[in-house]
Write an enzyme that holds these catalytic residues in place. Structure first.
Site, PDB file in Angstrom:
ATOM      1  N   ARG A  71       0.882  -1.160   0.000  1.00 46.16           N
ATOM      2  CA  ARG A  71       0.000   0.000   0.000  1.00 46.16           C
ATOM      3  C   ARG A  71       0.923   1.213   0.000  1.00 46.16           C
ATOM      4  O   ARG A  71       1.859   1.291   0.795  1.00 46.16           O
ATOM      5  CB  ARG A  71      -0.914  -0.039   1.219  1.00 46.16           C
ATOM      6  CG  ARG A  71      -1.874  -1.231   1.130  1.00 46.16           C
ATOM      7  CD  ARG A  71      -3.186  -0.957   1.845  1.00 46.16           C
ATOM      8  NE  ARG A  71      -4.260  -1.770   1.298  1.00 46.16           N
ATOM      9  CZ  ARG A  71      -4.554  -3.014   1.693  1.00 46.16           C
ATOM     10  NH1 ARG A  71      -3.844  -3.606   2.626  1.00 46.16           N
ATOM     11  NH2 ARG A  71      -5.573  -3.657   1.157  1.00 46.16           N
ATOM     12  N   ASP A 102     -10.576  -1.587  -5.408  1.00 42.92           N
ATOM     13  CA  ASP A 102     -11.077  -0.240  -5.701  1.00 42.92           C
ATOM     14  C   ASP A 102      -9.981   0.832  -5.594  1.00 42.92           C
ATOM     15  O   ASP A 102      -9.900   1.730  -6.426  1.00 42.92           O
ATOM     16  CB  ASP A 102     -12.227   0.063  -4.728  1.00 42.92           C
ATOM     17  CG  ASP A 102     -13.040   1.253  -5.162  1.00 42.92           C
ATOM     18  OD1 ASP A 102     -13.682   1.173  -6.218  1.00 42.92           O
ATOM     19  OD2 ASP A 102     -13.003   2.288  -4.466  1.00 42.92           O
ATOM     20  N   ASP A 126     -12.891  -9.857  -1.847  1.00 48.24           N
ATOM     21  CA  ASP A 126     -14.138  -9.324  -1.275  1.00 48.24           C
ATOM     22  C   ASP A 126     -15.323  -9.269  -2.253  1.00 48.24           C
ATOM     23  O   ASP A 126     -16.451  -9.042  -1.825  1.00 48.24           O
ATOM     24  CB  ASP A 126     -13.907  -7.903  -0.742  1.00 48.24           C
ATOM     25  CG  ASP A 126     -13.082  -7.898   0.540  1.00 48.24           C
ATOM     26  OD1 ASP A 126     -12.683  -8.979   0.991  1.00 48.24           O
ATOM     27  OD2 ASP A 126     -12.842  -6.806   1.079  1.00 48.24           O
ATOM     28  N   ASP A 128     -16.087  -6.905  -4.129  1.00 45.78           N
ATOM     29  CA  ASP A 128     -16.715  -5.603  -3.856  1.00 45.78           C
ATOM     30  C   ASP A 128     -16.527  -4.603  -4.992  1.00 45.78           C
ATOM     31  O   ASP A 128     -16.565  -3.399  -4.769  1.00 45.78           O
ATOM     32  CB  ASP A 128     -16.165  -5.026  -2.538  1.00 45.78           C
ATOM     33  CG  ASP A 128     -14.662  -4.783  -2.599  1.00 45.78           C
ATOM     34  OD1 ASP A 128     -14.003  -5.275  -3.540  1.00 45.78           O
ATOM     35  OD2 ASP A 128     -14.144  -4.102  -1.695  1.00 45.78           O
TER      36      ASP A 128
HETATM   37  P1  ADP Z   1      -7.286  -2.184  -2.955  1.00 43.55           P
HETATM   38  O1  ADP Z   1      -6.770  -1.969  -4.329  1.00 43.55           O
HETATM   39  O2  ADP Z   1      -7.217  -3.620  -2.529  1.00 43.55           O
HETATM   40  O3  ADP Z   1      -8.650  -1.533  -2.736  1.00 43.55           O
HETATM   41  P2  ADP Z   1      -6.030  -0.008  -1.434  1.00 43.55           P
HETATM   42  O4  ADP Z   1      -7.300   0.737  -1.171  1.00 43.55           O
HETATM   43  O5  ADP Z   1      -5.052  -0.127  -0.322  1.00 43.55           O
HETATM   44  O6  ADP Z   1      -6.258  -1.498  -1.932  1.00 43.55           O
HETATM   45  O7  ADP Z   1      -5.301   0.729  -2.653  1.00 43.55           O
HETATM   46  C1  ADP Z   1      -4.080   0.247  -3.183  1.00 43.55           C
HETATM   47  C2  ADP Z   1      -3.173   1.396  -3.526  1.00 43.55           C
HETATM   48  O8  ADP Z   1      -3.762   2.185  -4.582  1.00 43.55           O
HETATM   49  C3  ADP Z   1      -2.950   2.411  -2.415  1.00 43.55           C
HETATM   50  O9  ADP Z   1      -1.963   1.981  -1.484  1.00 43.55           O
HETATM   51  C4  ADP Z   1      -2.462   3.623  -3.206  1.00 43.55           C
HETATM   52  O10 ADP Z   1      -1.107   3.459  -3.571  1.00 43.55           O
HETATM   53  C5  ADP Z   1      -3.320   3.537  -4.468  1.00 43.55           C
HETATM   54  N1  ADP Z   1      -4.489   4.434  -4.353  1.00 43.55           N
HETATM   55  C6  ADP Z   1      -5.605   4.244  -3.608  1.00 43.55           C
HETATM   56  N2  ADP Z   1      -6.457   5.303  -3.726  1.00 43.55           N
HETATM   57  C7  ADP Z   1      -5.856   6.177  -4.555  1.00 43.55           C
HETATM   58  C8  ADP Z   1      -6.216   7.468  -5.075  1.00 43.55           C
HETATM   59  N3  ADP Z   1      -7.355   8.068  -4.749  1.00 43.55           N
HETATM   60  N4  ADP Z   1      -5.341   8.075  -5.911  1.00 43.55           N
HETATM   61  C9  ADP Z   1      -4.177   7.479  -6.247  1.00 43.55           C
HETATM   62  N5  ADP Z   1      -3.791   6.282  -5.794  1.00 43.55           N
HETATM   63  C10 ADP Z   1      -4.609   5.623  -4.965  1.00 43.55           C
END
Ligand code: ADP
Length: 316
Positions: A71, A102, A126, A128
């Site tokens: 992350r 997401d 998930d 989701d």
């Molecule tokens: P997932 O993809 O499983 O939902 P995360 O929500 O942790 O996992 O998102 C993964 C990574 O995507 C984050 O650590 C960040 O680097 C990037 N990311 C998430 N949201 C944003 C955003 N709004 N703008 C740019 N990068 C983002």
């Protein structure tokens, strides 16, 4: 053409199978595919390796992601994303396939605005993600949870216990509803399907009076403190109760056949989209057909409530 592939966010079984399909289909068409290490971190730190047919052999059955995932909160900053886009440009990598949830899609959408041609694949246990019936990893996680429920039922029945099983899925209760139905749970509690706690405990007490020997409650994380719920059930229902938090066990393991097929189809389809010059989209499966939708239609959306909820009351 040079194409990058990365996995980001929470890992999921089948991510490796998706990378493998991207690499092998890319190879089939004569593209060069680069694996980016640890999600968006590898883009920013320029940590990428050329992958070929051989580098992904044995990956179909392997859980987790061999490219790694992290992350990276810094990716929310424009300066960090500009560095990532520059690293890709300097290497001549024109297109990027991002596998994740997401958050990963939000990162890819932002990167698309800097001229990187992005395609998203839904990799999360998930389920989701809007715009797809299933995500890569969901089917395997359901199998893992069902296996745990079956085992817990054996011991619950022996000890006349109410077993509470907490599962993942705070944005979408599909893990609980699918696994709960497969595991014959008496109660399935999810964000879309809340219960009145007092009514549930009364029903459990009624089960005890009827002579039932056990009950199973499957509940999505972040709804109850499940250990406190177990204490309340023990104090008020006549059954003893124990809670089990499955946690990261749900994320691991070799992908099941459905996930291997889904990941292989999605990886292949992503390359076909690139061949057709289609970008800024994420891939889904709808009615067993591959589809794509713009990131903007998918990010921050919630999936519609599963039709399976109508079964819950009738078959439990
Ligand atoms: P997932 O993809 O499983 O939902 P995360 O929500 O942790 O996992 O998102 C993964 C990574 O995507 C984050 O650590 C960040 O680097 C990037 N990311 C998430 N949201 C944003 C955003 N709004 N703008 C740019 N990068 C983002």
């Amino acid at each position: 053409m040079k194409i990058g592939v990365l996995t980001s966010g929470g890992d999921a079984p089948g991510m490796n199978a998706a990378i493998r399909a991207v690499v092998r289909t890319g190879d089939f068409y004569g593209h060069e595919v680069y694996g980016i290490k640890d999600g968006y971190r590898g883009l920013v730190d320029n940590d990428m390796v050329l992958l070929d047919h051989k580098s992904v052999s044995g990956m179909l059955s392997r859980g987790g992601t061999f490219l790694g995932t992290t992350r990276l909160p810094e990716f929310l900053q424009l300066e960090t994303r500009k560095k990532a886009a520059k690293n890709l440009k300097d290497r001549g990598i024109e297109a990027l396939i991002t596998i994740g949830g997401d958050g990963t899609y939000r990162g890819a959408m932002d990167l698309s605005q800097l001229g990187v041609k992005c395609i998203g694949l839904p990799g999360t246990i998930d389920n989701d993600i809007a715009g797809t019936d299933y995500t890569i990893g969901f089917a395997t996680a359901v199998e893992t949870i069902v296996d745990a429920i079956d085992k817990l039922r054996d011991t619950s029945s022996s000890h006349q216990r109410v077993s509470i099983i907490e599962v993942m899925g705070r944005r979408c209760g599909d893990l609980a509803v699918h696994a709960g139905i497969c595991g014959g749970a008496e109660f399935i509690i999810t964000p879309e399907n809340p219960v009145n706690k007092e009514t549930m405990i009364k029903t459990i007490k009624h089960y005890k009076d009827e002579g039932r020997r056990h009950a199973i409650i499957v509940v999505t994380e972040k709804i109850f403190n499940v250990h406190e719920l177990a204490d309340e059930i023990s104090n008020l229902s006549g059954f003893s109760s124990r809670a089990t938090v499955l946690g990261y066990i749900q994320r691991g393991g070799s992908p099941c056949p459905d996930d291997r097929i889904l990941a292989s189809r999605m990886g292949e389809y992503a390359i076909e989209l690139i061949n057709d010059g289609i970008y800024g989209v994420c891939v889904g499966v709808r009615d067993n057909r591959m589809v794509y939708l713009p990131f903007a239609n998918i990010v921050n959306q919630f999936r519609p409530k599963s039709q399976l909820y109508s079964l819950v009351k009738k078959v439990s």
